[in-house]
Write a protein that holds these residues in place. Structure first.
Motif, short mmCIF file in Angstrom:
data_model
loop_
_atom_site.label_atom_id
_atom_site.label_comp_id
_atom_site.label_asym_id
_atom_site.label_seq_id
_atom_site.Cartn_x
_atom_site.Cartn_y
_atom_site.Cartn_z
N LEU A 49 0.84 -1.20 0.00
CA LEU A 49 0.00 0.00 0.00
C LEU A 49 0.87 1.25 0.00
N ALA A 50 1.91 1.25 0.85
CA ALA A 50 2.78 2.41 0.93
C ALA A 50 3.45 2.67 -0.41
N LEU A 51 3.95 1.61 -1.03
CA LEU A 51 4.61 1.76 -2.33
C LEU A 51 3.63 2.30 -3.37
N ALA A 52 2.42 1.75 -3.37
CA ALA A 52 1.42 2.19 -4.34
C ALA A 52 1.10 3.66 -4.14
N LEU A 88 11.02 2.48 -12.56
CA LEU A 88 12.14 1.78 -11.96
C LEU A 88 11.68 0.97 -10.74
N THR A 89 10.97 1.64 -9.82
CA THR A 89 10.50 0.95 -8.61
C THR A 89 9.61 -0.22 -9.00
N GLY A 90 8.66 0.06 -9.88
CA GLY A 90 7.74 -0.99 -10.31
C GLY A 90 8.50 -2.17 -10.90
N GLY A 91 9.49 -1.84 -11.73
CA GLY A 91 10.28 -2.89 -12.38
C GLY A 91 10.96 -3.79 -11.37
N ILE A 92 11.62 -3.16 -10.39
CA ILE A 92 12.36 -3.94 -9.38
C ILE A 92 11.41 -4.83 -8.59
N SER A 105 0.65 -7.00 -3.92
CA SER A 105 -0.15 -6.01 -3.19
C SER A 105 -0.03 -4.64 -3.86
N MET A 106 1.18 -4.32 -4.26
CA MET A 106 1.39 -3.01 -4.87
C MET A 106 0.53 -2.86 -6.13
N LEU A 107 0.49 -3.90 -6.94
CA LEU A 107 -0.30 -3.83 -8.16
C LEU A 107 -1.79 -3.69 -7.85
#
Lengths: 455, 306
Positions: free
Chosen positions: B107-110, B123-127, B188-190
């Motif tokens: 959630l935080a990343l999203a 970049l973040t998403g890719g990693i 979760s991020m997705l």
């Protein structure tokens, strides 16, 4: 959400259950093909078994025109090999015609009805008389019938690095008389040659039966009077609860790891530690003393991957002593593997023909030399060519006189796991010797339906 | 396309109405039959067999014939310290790595990525997604290399002059939990990125105009609006985490001394190493029960509408 909620656990369950019911497949049996299952080394560079079987297959197909041999290698660590094999043996669809069985599990598999008695075949096979009696007994079921033809045996002892010993001021003809002598040597090495591992003893569940047999039983059978069986009472047909000898053996393991005489605990509990001892620590001079089996040189023979033919100059051999030097002064454990025919095999007759080809005198000898095995045929054992081919073979063959065999009854595999758990507890320091011993006794009662006696 | 194209719906004839439907139903179901048969054969069959063997003392070896033992396997489990230890570790592993780790971090990343510039986002998403698409066993080996004594983590700690630790040995359950967080956060991020994109811009702007700060907007606007996604995500994460096997097997094999042995590993050990197929299957059914309990909780969470 409801459908998904129900589905995911269901899927998990289905996956679990397909795993549990074993993989299907396998195409019935072709009357002209012998399917031979064997354990392939997990070390890719070790091809001893593959090479040997390929050679036998060629001989067999030449001698039996029209017949074919299909080799079915199973590449897995020991404990997973047994599991895979047992799953295959359950169904006529998957059962091969010939399997390679560890004597440690053979009685368990006999009780399950997985194997075929070989007595009718053996009665008509003159070579069977050449096999030594202890080896014949290794594959006998509780019903007195024989279920396998042994292809060699093994013994165990202490391997030590003479160069490290010289640096530590220890003799090159080292022969400890008691457990204390072993520990004292390890302590000296720790002090004088601090950058090597003084002593390796296998421990804990990750290495499985190796911990039980190469370490624990090598200790346990040297306690008490050093001759009677400390695990199983043959007359009463009961297992023996953890007593003084059991505690002493555990205390030895505890001392090794508590005083940091062994490898780092995390390395000792790494499932790959056996490969490291043989392929890395011993050949590279990082380990001073190893309590290990007679078969180690097969990894160092020319063409085997980690070639180290000059090992016999660097390494010395000493028998494992009894606890306080009581008679007979030394301990060894023996086991070995046998070739067996599954009860559900499609071509048992042809399978026995294949065993006969493997066990001609010349082929048996070839195999003993290739896998650093100890001969179970008298005619080979007496042959100077066999003795000369392997340095150290005299030492290990001499141990056969005082060796012990495990009580390989059906409950043994579970007893062995209970021993490994006790060892792991004292190795990590999670449990004391007393706690581990009483936990062992509880587990023993559970594994053997309370067929336990106190001593 | 063909001569027998379906008639348009509007042109219904009297035969198409209710009374005439009965006889045609079996014909309509006919195409479903293969699927149903396959389901029964490959889904229901093994499950029924599983339930059955959980009530027997079936062994892989060492036994001539299995017999029915009733609830013995289940009572045995609850008297078995190793089982209770595995239940406890499974709960710790699930709460730490799924509920707290994957979910919150995802959630935080999203949320952060909503505001980030495009290159940072890519970049973040890719990693994160790379970690997710790696096969479980490969991820296990990578993290084993990261945590082991001579591993990357200790090298970093050494460099910072901090005391190094033998992570896989001293804190195995936390090490494997972290590994699971590392691996599963992308999912979760997705889910949350998609949910956050669904929130109408006007509502957020209106709240901003009304003077709501970042935290208040998060608490009073964003979270209630993505509540359903939270429930879905929690449930999927939890069920995935409960069944993690390869990752832990590769990193620690459940050791040392059973200190990272979660239920799937315990089950494997009983069934295949101790040959106790009956007991192992009973444990599998209990694991299923734990999964359904979690699911029930989340379903309740979902039911209360905003």
């Amino acid at each position: 959400m409801r459908p998904t909620a129900a589905l995911t656990p269901l899927v998990a369950l289905v996956l679990a259950s397909t795993a549990l019911t074993a993989c299907g497949g396998g195409s019935g049996s072709d009357p002209d093909t012998v399917k031979v299952s064997f354990k392939q080394s997990t070390d890719n560079s070790v091809k001893v078994m593959d090479t040997y079987l390929a050679d036998i297959r060629q001989q067999f197909e030449k001698a039996h025109p029209g017949k074919k041999v299909e080799l079915v290698p199973i590449k897995a660590p020991d404990s997973e090999y047994y599991t895979k094999l047992q799953q295959m043996l359950r169904s006529p669809k998957t059962a091969p015609d010939l399997v390679y069985e560890d004597t440690f599990l053979i009685n368990s598999d006999i009780t399950s009805g997985y194997l075929k008695p070989l007595d009718p075949y053996l009665a008509k096979w003159p070579d069977w008389d050449r096999f030594i009696d202890t080896a014949k007994a290794a594959a006998k079921g509780e019903d007195g019938k024989t279920y396998g033809v042994p292809d060699g045996t093994d013994t165990r002892g202490l391997w030590f690095n003479k160069d490290i010993f010289a640096k530590a001021g220890l003799p090159a003809d080292w022969q400890p008389r008691t457990w204390d002598d072993v520990l004292t040597a390890a302590r000296t090495i720790k002090k004088k040659v601090p950058d090597v591992i003084p002593l390796n003893v296998y421990t804990g569940k990750p290495v499985g039966e190796a911990a039980t047999m190469q370490t624990f039983e090598m200790l346990l059978y040297g306690t008490n009077d050093g001759r009677t069986d400390p695990l199983y009472d043959k007359n009463a047909k009961k297992w023996i609860a953890g007593g003084q000898g059991f505690e002493d053996a555990l205390a030895f393991v505890e001392t090794v790891y508590e005083e940091k005489l062994g490898p780092d605990v995390s390395d000792a509990l790494d499932p790959n530690v056996m490969t490291r001892v043989r392929g890395e620590w011993l050949p590279q001079g990082k380990l001073a003393i190893a309590l290990d089996g007679s078969w180690l040189p097969q990894d160092w023979l020319p063409g085997s991957g980690h070639e180290w033919p000059e090992w016999s100059k660097t390494l010395g051999l000493a028998a494992m002593p009894t606890q306080n030097g009581q008679a007979p002064g030394k301990v060894s454990m023996s086991g070995g593997w046998t070739w067996s025919i599954p009860a559900k095999a499609g071509n048992p007759d042809l399978a026995f023909e294949f065993i006969k080809t493997m066990q001609t005198r010349a082929n048996a000898q070839k195999w003993y030399v290739a896998n650093s095995g100890i001969a179970v045929r008298e005619d080979v054992a007496e042959d100077p060519a066999y003795v000369d081919a392997q340095p150290g073979i005299n030492f290990f063959t001499d141990l056969v006189a005082t060796t012990h065999y495990r009580p390989a009854y059906p409950a043994y595999p579970k007893v062995s796991t209970a021993v490994q758990e006790a060892m792991e507890g004292v190795t990590t320091g999670d449990t004391s010797v007393e706690e581990a011993t009483s936990a062992y006794t509880d587990a023993l009662k559970d594994a053997t339906d309370d067929q336990v006696v106190e001593r | 396309m063909t001569a027998t194209a379906p008639r348009p719906r509007l042109a219904k004839t009297p035969e198409d109405t209710h009374p005439a439907r009965g006889p045609r139903l079996p014909v309509r179901l006919l195409p479903l039959t293969p699927a149903v048969v396959l389901l029964l054969l490959f889904l229901a069959g093994p499950i029924a067999y599983c339930v059955y063997i959980a009530f027997t003392d079936l062994q892989l070896t060492g036994q001539a014939r299995a017999s029915f033992v009733g609830f013995d396997n289940f009572t045995r489990a609850f008297g078995d310290e190793a089982f209770l230890n595995a239940v406890w570790l499974t709960l710790v592993f699930t709460v730490v790595s799924s509920l707290i780790g994957q979910n919150t971090l995802g959630l935080a990343l999203a949320a952060l990525m909503q505001r980030a510039s495009k290159p940072v986002r890519t970049l973040t998403g890719g990693i994160v997604v790379t970690a997710w698409v790696l096969p479980e066993v490969v991820a296990g080996f990578l993290l084993y290399a990261f945590f082991r004594r001579e591993g990357t983590l200790n090298a970093i700690l050494d460099w910072l002059h901090l005391p190094s630790q033998n992570w896989l040995f001293t804190l195995p359950i936390l090490a494997v939990s972290f590994a699971n967080v590392w691996r599963g956060t992308a999912f979760s991020m997705l889910v949350y990125s998609a949910a956050l994109n669904e929130i109408p811009q006007e509502i957020t702007e209106a709240a901003e105009v009304d003077g709501a700060g970042g935290w208040r907007r998060m608490w009073h606007i964003t979270l209630p609006m993505i509540r359903r996604s939270i429930g879905t995500n929690l449930m999927l994460n939890t069920l995935q985490t409960l069944s993690v096997f390869g990752l832990i097997w590769v990193m620690t094999r459940g050791g040392p001394g059973g200190r990272s042995q979660t239920l799937p590993l315990f089950m494997y050990e009983q069934a295949f190493q101790n040959s106790l197929i009956g007991y192992g299957t009973a444990v599998a059914l209990l694991l299923l029960l734990v999964g359904s309990l979690f699911s029930l909780v989340y379903l309740r969470l979902l039911r209360t509408e905003v």
